[in-house]
Write a protein that holds these residues in place. Structure first.
Motif, PDB file in Angstrom:
ATOM      1  N   HIS A 206      41.655  71.479  23.188  1.00  0.00           N
ATOM      2  CA  HIS A 206      42.268  70.328  23.846  1.00  0.00           C
ATOM      3  C   HIS A 206      43.323  69.763  22.903  1.00  0.00           C
ATOM      4  CE1 HIS A 206      39.178  70.095  26.964  1.00  0.00           C
ATOM      5  NE2 HIS A 206      38.295  70.318  26.003  1.00  0.00           N
TER       6      HIS A 206
ATOM      7  N   TYR B  17      49.595  67.045  27.572  1.00  0.00           N
ATOM      8  CA  TYR B  17      48.209  67.472  27.408  1.00  0.00           C
ATOM      9  C   TYR B  17      48.171  68.987  27.560  1.00  0.00           C
ATOM     10  CZ  TYR B  17      43.285  68.285  28.330  1.00  0.00           C
ATOM     11  OH  TYR B  17      42.001  68.766  28.277  1.00  0.00           O
TER      12      TYR B  17
ATOM     13  N   PHE C 161      46.291  66.543  22.927  1.00  0.00           N
ATOM     14  CA  PHE C 161      46.890  65.413  23.622  1.00  0.00           C
ATOM     15  C   PHE C 161      47.910  64.780  22.688  1.00  0.00           C
ATOM     16  CE2 PHE C 161      47.033  60.889  24.720  1.00  0.00           C
ATOM     17  CZ  PHE C 161      47.398  60.991  26.042  1.00  0.00           C
TER      18      PHE C 161
END
Length: 194
Positions: free
Chosen positions: A92, A78, A94
């Protein structure tokens, strides 16, 4: 930056030996620009240009990376970027992947950024299909624009001293097909360099 490496588990048969297995990591990175901040151009960690109102601030966004390796060859990761001035997250990401000892690779990554208008999935897989035949696919798809940014597909036949690869690449502006021949060990006949 500061690197801090430590072992959580010791080898039961040799308690004085250091562990060589990496179970995970946490990396934090931030930069401070010491020059004239009015003349600098700032990029985020993915080399995307930030808006002009960001160029008068000397601190870069904080980059946090967290990775977990629960099994050999398997990883989960992450990443996020945090803007210290706006007190908000910029990016972000992931993902996770598997890499086998035989060269097999599966990797999936999801990226999201409201500021940069990014919502994207990246996929990469490589595997031995038969004894001498290998396949590979690389796909980058934008969910926010509903387009495929990049797609590469290849089949490779590997012999002991040569290989041939059939590859197709696609971008929104171009599609190409390649037939690539590779020869090995042609520059060192009988062990002597030419």
């Amino acid at each position: 930056g500061i690197d801090n490496f430590f072992s959580l588990f010791k080898n039961a048969s040799d308690p004085d030996a250091e562990s060589t297995v990496e179970y995970g990591y946490l990396k934090i990175k931030q930069s401070y620009y010491m020059g004239d901040v009015r003349q600098k151009t700032i990029f985020d960690t993915n080399n995307n240009l930030l808006p002009p109102d960001e160029t008068d601030k000397p601190l870069s966004p904080m980059d946090f990376k967290l990775g977990i390796k629960p099994l050999p060859g398997l990883n989960i990761r992450y990443q996020t970027d945090w803007d210290v001035y706006k007190q908000d997250f910029i990016l972000h990401s992931f993902g996770g992947g598997y890499r086998g000892s035989d060269g097999t690779l599966f990797d999936l990554d999801y990226q999201y950024s409201n500021l940069l208008n990014i919502e994207q999935i990246n996929f990469h897989a490589k595997s031995k299909l038969f004894y001498n035949l290998r396949g590979e696919i690389l796909l980058s798809k934008s969910l926010s624009a509903s387009t495929t940014n990049e797609q590469d597909i290849s089949l490779t036949y590997v012999a002991p001293c040569w290989s041939v690869e059939l590859r197709s690449t696609y971008t929104p502006t171009d599609t190409a097909f390649y037939l690539i021949f590779n020869l090995a060990n042609i520059s060192t006949p009988m062990g002597m360099a030419l």
